[in-house]
Design an enzyme around this catalytic site. Sequence first.
Site, mmCIF file in Angstrom:
data_model
loop_
_atom_site.group_PDB
_atom_site.id
_atom_site.type_symbol
_atom_site.label_atom_id
_atom_site.label_comp_id
_atom_site.label_asym_id
_atom_site.label_seq_id
_atom_site.Cartn_x
_atom_site.Cartn_y
_atom_site.Cartn_z
ATOM 1 N N ASN A 25 0.869 -1.176 0.000
ATOM 2 C CA ASN A 25 0.000 0.000 0.000
ATOM 3 C C ASN A 25 0.910 1.231 0.000
ATOM 4 O OD1 ASN A 25 -1.870 2.004 0.469
ATOM 5 N ND2 ASN A 25 -2.412 1.333 2.542
ATOM 6 N N TRP A 26 1.008 1.862 -1.153
ATOM 7 C CA TRP A 26 1.933 2.997 -1.279
ATOM 8 C C TRP A 26 1.399 4.265 -0.613
ATOM 9 C CZ3 TRP A 26 4.049 2.953 -7.064
ATOM 10 C CH2 TRP A 26 4.889 1.847 -7.225
ATOM 11 N N LYS A 27 0.110 4.275 -0.283
ATOM 12 C CA LYS A 27 -0.507 5.475 0.330
ATOM 13 C C LYS A 27 -0.247 6.701 -0.543
ATOM 14 C CE LYS A 27 -0.109 3.156 4.738
ATOM 15 N NZ LYS A 27 -0.021 3.234 6.186
ATOM 16 N N HIS A 83 -9.498 1.185 4.985
ATOM 17 C CA HIS A 83 -8.197 1.344 5.638
ATOM 18 C C HIS A 83 -8.348 2.323 6.805
ATOM 19 C CE1 HIS A 83 -4.101 2.524 6.444
ATOM 20 N NE2 HIS A 83 -3.739 1.387 5.881
ATOM 21 N N GLU A 136 -6.666 4.694 7.842
ATOM 22 C CA GLU A 136 -6.440 6.121 7.537
ATOM 23 C C GLU A 136 -7.646 6.714 6.828
ATOM 24 O OE1 GLU A 136 -2.718 5.404 5.611
ATOM 25 O OE2 GLU A 136 -1.882 4.835 7.554
ATOM 26 N N GLU A 157 -5.633 -5.051 10.574
ATOM 27 C CA GLU A 157 -4.567 -4.078 10.807
ATOM 28 C C GLU A 157 -4.811 -3.348 12.124
ATOM 29 O OE1 GLU A 157 -2.489 -2.753 7.028
ATOM 30 O OE2 GLU A 157 -4.376 -1.664 7.024
ATOM 31 N N GLY A 205 2.400 1.947 10.817
ATOM 32 C CA GLY A 205 3.369 3.030 10.685
ATOM 33 C C GLY A 205 4.100 3.377 11.970
ATOM 34 N N SER A 221 3.279 -2.402 10.207
ATOM 35 C CA SER A 221 4.733 -2.438 10.388
ATOM 36 C C SER A 221 5.377 -3.762 9.985
ATOM 37 C CB SER A 221 5.111 -2.074 11.835
ATOM 38 O OG SER A 221 4.685 -0.757 12.135
ATOM 39 N N GLY A 246 2.705 -1.289 4.302
ATOM 40 C CA GLY A 246 2.777 0.127 3.957
ATOM 41 C C GLY A 246 4.207 0.559 3.710
ATOM 42 N N GLY A 247 4.850 1.095 4.751
ATOM 43 C CA GLY A 247 6.194 1.680 4.630
ATOM 44 C C GLY A 247 7.187 0.815 3.875
HETATM 45 P P1 PGA Z 1 2.753 0.067 7.664
HETATM 46 O O1 PGA Z 1 1.305 0.317 7.031
HETATM 47 O O2 PGA Z 1 3.274 -1.215 7.067
HETATM 48 O O3 PGA Z 1 3.566 1.265 7.253
HETATM 49 O O4 PGA Z 1 2.578 -0.035 9.132
HETATM 50 C C1 PGA Z 1 0.409 -0.740 6.869
HETATM 51 C C2 PGA Z 1 -0.864 -0.236 6.270
HETATM 52 O O5 PGA Z 1 -1.271 0.893 6.590
HETATM 53 O O6 PGA Z 1 -1.507 -0.930 5.465
#
Ligand code: PGA
Length: 296
Positions: free
Chosen positions: A53-55, A139, A141, A211, A217, A257, A278-279
């Site tokens: 997930n590049w956000k 998600h 966010e 999640e 994050g 994470s 994500g990251g």
């Molecule tokens: P993260 O994000 O791996 O940076 O914790 C995961 C996500 O939001 O899907």
Amino acid sequence: VSPVSTMKSFIMTTLLPLSYAFQTGRVFQSVHTRAKVEVRGAMEMRTPFIAGNWKENPVTLQDATSLAESLKPLAGSLPCEVGIAVPYPFISAVAGVLEGTDIQVMAQSIHFEDSGAFTGAVAATMVESVGCSYSLAGHSERRSVFGDSDAVVNSKVKKILETKMGAILCIGETQGEFEAGLTNEVNAIQLSKGLSGVSAEDMSRVVIAYEPVWAIGTGLVCPSDTAQLVHESIRAQLAKLYSSEIADSVRIQYGGSVTPDSVDELMSKPDIDGCLVGGASLVAEKFGRIMNFEEA
Ligand code: PGA
């Protein structure tokens, strides 16, 4: 075992996934992917699924295509299904770069209306028409920053499923809810509300991403044993909402994470069928290692 339940399980575990693979032109995955059937028996045949997930990253088209280019050599013979959710403006270009690889392109969200006067909105059919095979919905966010309620998330899931795409429904508790011991209750509610009105048949195109919000994050990975217990509880809830056959066939990803250091242990857990990353998905070598996980 009655003939009816044998037939039902054959339909759920074989015919429906196969017909979906044909519909979406991804039959090749049955060759490249390693179903967990070897170790878990036919009732639990679930192809692992690693998603990135590049956000809101990277910040230019050039950076996006070069990140996609650098993933190509790492996607030789993957042990799983893989997708990356990229920002809308980059979908076409990234899909072009990844054409011919096993890495699919996905959307991070969609709007639940088909078209019309909804400034800034992007429909499910739009992202499908530029090459997406899945879209995320719910998600954390989207829920916390953009105010997507459970009802909105549910409308998005249903709208995604009106196309031929798959939906990745994200659920997870906050730190406060975790500390108050409400993890399973919160996830059960988000799951039931998110899937309200989704037919048993469409569940073959639904993936759940657990999640924990406190792990996203933050560098805090949920311990794999804890995550396994939550996944078991989510699967039990799916069995209540649908049936044990469906619960056994739905893939549940862990997200929060995930890194090359934690993926192998997470993926060794029986109910963790993939990861949403994500990251670490923004660094080609890291995501390359994650999608080439080895069960610990
Ligand atoms: P993260 O994000 O791996 O940076 O914790 C995961 C996500 O939001 O899907």
